[in-house]
Enzyme design. Structure first.
Site, PDB file in Angstrom:
ATOM      1  N   SER A   1     -10.622   9.376   7.738  1.00  0.00           N
ATOM      2  CA  SER A   1      -9.161   9.511   7.732  1.00  0.00           C
ATOM      3  C   SER A   1      -8.806  10.974   7.514  1.00  0.00           C
ATOM      4  CB  SER A   1      -8.571   8.658   6.601  1.00  0.00           C
ATOM      5  OG  SER A   1      -7.204   8.945   6.387  1.00  0.00           O
TER       6      SER A   1
ATOM      7  N   TYR B   1      -7.462   5.438  -2.122  1.00  0.00           N
ATOM      8  CA  TYR B   1      -7.921   5.495  -0.731  1.00  0.00           C
ATOM      9  C   TYR B   1      -8.425   6.899  -0.397  1.00  0.00           C
ATOM     10  CZ  TYR B   1      -7.629   5.189   4.396  1.00  0.00           C
ATOM     11  OH  TYR B   1      -7.899   5.221   5.741  1.00  0.00           O
TER      12      TYR B   1
END
Length: 221
Positions: free
Chosen positions: A126, A139
Site C-alpha cells: 500500500s 494498517y
C-alpha cells in the site's frame, strides 16, 4: 502453464488479479471457503484452496501437497480505521495476524516449492507502507513491516523474484469503509480501479526473466 496462488481472491483486487492472470497461469485461489470465492474460481477456471491466514498453525497441512510454485501473491488484508488513540490492542493483533504474520507463515511454508520453480513472491502492499496514512495506524504499521519482510526475503533468497506493489487508494469495499470513517461520500471514480492495479501487477509478474522488479508504486491520476 505456470502456477500462481492468490490470497484474498473472493472480491475486489483479488478477483481482479485472478482475471488478469487467468490467461497465463493455472490459478489457486486461497482463502476461507465462501460462495464468493467459489464464484471467482468458477469464472476463471481456478481451484479454491482453503486457507485461514489468521491461523498460521493450520497452514503447514494445507500447503503440504504443493511441491513447486511459480507465483505467490499476498493480497489478503484487513484494515481497522482509527488513529492511534482510537485503536485497541485487539485491533493491532488482528491486523498484524493477517497482514504480516499470516503472509510470513505462508511464505515460509511455500519456500521449498518456490525455490524449486525459481518463483516470484508478490506482496500487495500500500501507499501506507511508504508513508503512514492518517486514520490507519495499525494498517500502516503492518504494511511497513510487510515491506521490511519483502526486502529481507529478496536479500536472503536470491533465486526468487520478490516484488512489493504499493498502490494508492483503490475502489474496494475496504476503501468504502475508510471513506465512511472519514465522514465523506464514497465516489469510486476518485480511486484506482482494481483492474488497473491487477494489470500493473500482472505486468511485473510477466516481465522477462532477466528483470527483477523490486517495487511498483501506482497512484490515481
Amino acid at each position: 502453464m505456470p502456477t500462481a496462488i492468490i490470497t484474498g481472491a473472493a472480491r475486489g483486487l483479488g478477483a481482479a488479479l485472478a482475471e488478469a492472470l487467468a490467461p497465463t497461469h493455472t490459478l489457486f485461489l486461497a482463502g476461507r471457503p465462501s460462495p464468493q470465492l467459489d464464484a471467482v474460481a468458477e469464472r476463471f477456471g481456478a481451484t479454491t484452496w482453503p486457507l485461514d491466514l489468521a491461523d498460521p498453525e493450520s497452514i503447514t497441512a494445507v500447503v503440504e501437497p504443493i511441491v513447486e510454485l511459480d507465483v505467490l501473491i499476498h493480497n489478503a488484508g484487513v484494515a481497522y480505521p482509527g488513529r492511534v488513540a482510537e485503536t485497541s490492542v485487539d485491533e493491532w493483533r488482528a491486523t498484524m495476524s493477517v497482514n504480516l504474520i499470516g503472509a510470513v507463515a505462508l511464505t515460509l511454508e511455500l519456500l521449498p516449492a518456490l525455490r524449486a520453480a525459481g518463483g516470484h513472491v508478490v506482496f500487495i502492499n500500500s501507499g501506507s507502507g511508504i508513508n503512514a496514512s492518517p486514520g490507519l495506524a495499525s494498517y500502516s504499521a503492518s504494511k511497513f513491516a510487510l515491506r521490511g519482510f519483502a526486502d529481507s526475503l529478496r536479500n536472503d533468497e536470491p533465486s526468487l523474484r520478490v516484488t512489493s506493489v504499493h498502490p494508492g487508494r483503490i475502489a474496494t469495499d475496504m476503501q468504502e469503509d475508510l471513506i465512511a470513517y472519514e465522514g465523506r461520500d464514497y465516489d469510486p471514480e476518485q480511486f484506482l480501479s482494481p483492474q488497473t492495479v491487477a494489470r500493473v501487477t500482472a505486468d511485473a509478474i510477466n516481465a522477462p526473466r532477466d528483470a527483477h522488479i523490486h517495487e511498483v508504486i501506482v497512484r490515481p491520476r
